[in-house]
Design an enzyme around this catalytic site. Structure first.
Site, PDB file in Angstrom:
ATOM      1  CG  ASP A   1     -53.253  15.001  -0.675  1.00 45.36           C
ATOM      2  OD1 ASP A   1     -54.142  15.474  -1.418  1.00 45.36           O
ATOM      3  OD2 ASP A   1     -52.108  14.733  -1.081  1.00 45.36           O
ATOM      4  CD  GLU A   2     -48.611  15.732   0.594  1.00 44.03           C
ATOM      5  OE1 GLU A   2     -47.686  15.023   1.041  1.00 44.03           O
ATOM      6  OE2 GLU A   2     -48.753  15.987  -0.617  1.00 44.03           O
TER       7      GLU A   2
END
Length: 754
Positions: A330-331
């Protein structure tokens, strides 16, 4: 199927004979999560020093747990006889299912597996007095009501997460956390072990991970707002040795809890890059992160990075026997990849379209390595970027879209959306609540309303939803007592969501069981949040409505700001809104006040309850109480945008029409906008108004604010029925700011017409 039905019928006939006729419904057991089928009957089993256990090695874990729970919790010492029997029953279809049959003469626990028997023991545990939990039950006997329970979980993955990267917690606390999961029939602990702010697992091949990556020089205090940041100036950190991890894993196995470790990649890697700068794209020396958020320093896609990660994973696999390894995903900002010669060369060599496909290459390469070791990967829903790795399971956190996309591709899915599963969000509007993630508001009832199966999925596609989990991110949770406060009682709602079938769920009944469960939490020394005795309120057509979670309690209130007491008026129906009100209310049991005072000022103005139209719907995540909430007389929170009053719009120019119903003289229009650039939220620069739909409007600049709110008041002297407002989005976020190049969010509060 017929054999199973016959077996259940025989069980019921047998125990109805032993326990005589059913007892009243109001005496049903107070078990969380609610079992699939319970039948309470007359009679009781006396647990005392004459009671014994009988079991074979197939049920060693569950029987040992029960024996130790009884003997450590009381003065009762069990014998070796058949009063409590563990029986293997292969006719029980679900491996985690069980039958618990309590009669006056014996207790039978039937299950196909030890795990199923263990869950029967957890139900039996909740039929015993709460002070068994801390060893303070001094009597040498206790009575267990006769009951038949036939039970199995709705979902196979029932988990809780804990982030130890932002803040670090002791081995003893991790075991206590696992104990709580086991008691509630959860079977998975997602241990988030690496982050930008700290690397928490010993890797012997890379000692700098322990020496450098596990510690940061200081920690952010309070708000994440870049313009208001302050630091404590204290070195902070720690890590779990491999011996400690082996101990925790072995402990979890005695509770039938599987630990899934998370090693973040390619993003959230700044702590590792601080220890080994060559793992990043720039090679520059960076610090272990001291603030929260998303950072550009992510793992480079060169071969040296994969060699590092494979070596790390080899040691992780030796410690964790779980089928799944969580690899984050993620991210991961692509800022450095876009400029990195190694990454651009990789894109060219592999025939990739862009950096998003490079992320897919990265995840797929790690997946192939773990598959070669007999393991599977789980990743957050960003692993869908650029295409999904062939065998990956998706953990969907950014709403349900990722889950829907993955399930339609026949990939397994674990549901963990922010809307219902993020326990770092505030759970109450009460003053005195601890600092929390400002991105959301998640009260107990909303957790309980969670349905892990998105309605967009067909019956066949829904089979790919393995279950769900609650997440505990610890940016604002610095100690163990606060972890407990944020988790309990919301974990009780989450376990019932994941275990109990929808037709057996009832929130009012659940809330009553939570109230009873408080005694057990007290005995376990768990620091739970008690919001059961809070009053909630909302504007309805008849006025202002108050309600309490618990049906058996009374609400008393005042409308003039007076503190409610045992003689205050008893609430019986909606309070008319025909003037300014300052409602104060509280829950009472007879004349005894139980909870905090609820306070709600209502500003009576000319648009209150009138008709309002708007050209766009607010975001589902920030819909407040709907567009009518813009003229309901109630002002939003000063500190949060995810409440019942603020409405959030993503990059949209707003056009609002208010119909007062008849011509009125108005003297002013007031409203306010949220201002939080670090969250991509910007107040508009101007507001336009007019009283004739086809006329020429007037434009007023909105004053810049140094606070989190920009207020505007337009003084007038006009007579009109209609008010037309146009509020343009403030425009692209400037370079150098979070979200640069994107249109920001607009958040608007109450529109007051005087």
């Amino acid at each position: 199927m017929q054999i199973k039905k016959t077996a259940v019928l025989i069980v019921f006939i047998t125990f109805l004979y032993n326990c005589e006729s059913p007892i009243p419904e109001n005496q049903k057991p107070q078990i969380i999560p609610m079992p699939m089928l319970t039948e309470s009957t007359q009679g009781e089993f006396v647990l005392d020093n004459s009671t014994g256990l009988s079991f074979d090695d197939n049920f060693k874990i569950s029987a040992t747990f029960l024996k130790e729970f009884i003997e450590n919790g009381s003065a009762i010492q069990l014998q070796q006889n058949n009063k409590i029997r563990f029986i293997q029953d292969n006719a029980i279809a679900n491996d985690e299912g069980y039958q618990l049959n309590v009669s006056p003469k014996q207790i039978e626990i039937r299950a196909k597996t030890d795990q199923g028997a263990f869950y029967a023991v957890q139900s039996l545990r909740q039929l015993l007095p709460a002070n068994f939990e801390n060893g303070s039950f001094t009597s040498k006997s206790t009575a267990i009501p006769c009951i038949i329970i036939n039970d199995a979980p709705q979902f196979q993955h029932r988990g809780m997460h804990l982030d130890v990267g932002r803040h670090f917690f002791s081995v003893d606390f991790i075991k206590k956390y696992i104990d709580a999961l086991a008691m509630l029939k959860m079977n998975t602990f997602h241990w988030h072990l690496t982050e930008d702010q700290g690397w928490r697992i010993e890797i012997k091949k890379y000692p700098k991970l322990q020496e450098i990556a596990a510690f940061r020089d200081q920690t952010l205090i309070g708000s994440y707002d870049p313009d208001q940041q302050a630091f404590d100036g204290k070195r902070y950190g720690g890590f779990y040795t491999q011996e400690e991890i082996k101990d925790v894993v072995a402990y979890a196995q005695t509770r039938h809890v599987t630990i899934i470790p998370e090693i973040e990649m390619p993003g959230h890697a700044q702590a590792a890059i601080a220890a080994y700068p060559e793992l990043g794209c720039t090679g520059e020396q960076v610090k272990v992160a001291e603030t929260w958020g998303v950072f550009d320093h992510i793992f480079c896609s060169k071969d040296e990075t994969f060699e590092f990660l494979e070596n790390v994973l080899d040691e992780v696999l030796e410690l964790f026997p779980s089928k799944y390894i969580h690899i984050g995903g993620d991210e991961a900002p692509k800022t450095h990849w876009e400029k990195c010669p190694n990454c651009q060369q990789r894109i060219k060599e592999e025939g990739l379209k862009d950096e998003h496909e490079l992320q897919n290459y990265f995840i797929t390469r790690i997946e192939k390595y773990l598959n070669s070791k007999g393991r599977q990967i789980i990743g957050w829903d960003e692993i869908l970027e650029g295409g999904l790795a062939p065998n990956a399971t998706v953990m969907s956190w950014r709403g349900t879209d990722g889950a829907i996309e993955a399930a339609k591709q026949h990939h397994n899915v674990i549901m963990s959306p922010t809307s219902h599963c993020y326990f770092d969000y505030k759970q109450s509007d009460n003053e005195g609540e601890p600092l929390a993630n400002s991105g959301g508001f998640l009260p107990l009832e909303k957790v309980y309303d969670f349905n892990p199966i998105p309605e967009e999925l067909s019956g066949e596609e829904s089979k790919y939803v393995l279950g769900g989990q609650g997440n505990v991110w610890t940016e604002y949770i610095p100690n163990e007592k606060q972890v407990e406060y944020m988790v309990f009682p919301r974990i009780l709602a989450m376990t019932e969501v994941l275990w109990t079938s929808t037709e057996n769920k009832d929130y009012a009944d659940f809330a009553a069981r939570v109230e009873n469960f408080h005694q057990r939490l007290d005995a376990l020394d768990i620091n739970y949040a008690n919001h059961l005795y809070e009053v909630e309120g909302e504007v309805v057509p008849a006025g202002y409505q108050l309600k309490s979670i618990l049906d058996n309690k009374t609400i008393r209130y005042s409308i003039d700001g007076t503190e409610p007491n045992g003689t205050s008026e008893v609430y019986s129906g909606a309070i008319p809104i025909d003037k300014d009100l300052n409602i104060k209310a509280a829950v009472f049991d007879n004349d005894k006040k139980l909870g905090a005072t609820f306070t709600q000022p209502i500003n009576y103005h000319k648009a209150l309850g009138k008709k309002i139209r708007i050209n766009a719907q607010p975001s589902k995540t920030y819909a407040g109480s709907g567009i009518d909430g813009l003229i309901n007389g109630i002002t939003g929170s000063d500190t949060r945008v995810n409440d019942k009053e603020w409405l959030g719009f993503d990059g949209i120019d707003l056009e609002i029409t208010i119909d007062l119903g008849e011509e009125m003289t108005i003297s002013s229009i007031e409203t306010r906008f949220y201002e939080a650039p670090w969250m991509w939220i910007y107040a508009p620069k101007v507001i336009e108004y007019k009283f004739d739909e086809h006329g020429t409007g007037s434009k007023v600049e909105i004053p810049e604010s140094q606070d989190t709110h920009a207020n505007i008041k337009i003084d007038l002297n006009a007579t009109t029925r209609y008010i037309y407002l146009r509020i343009p989005n403030s425009g692209l976020i400037p370079e150098g700011k979070s979200g640069a190049g994107h249109k920001p969010w607009t958040f608007i509060d109450e529109i007051i017409i005087n």
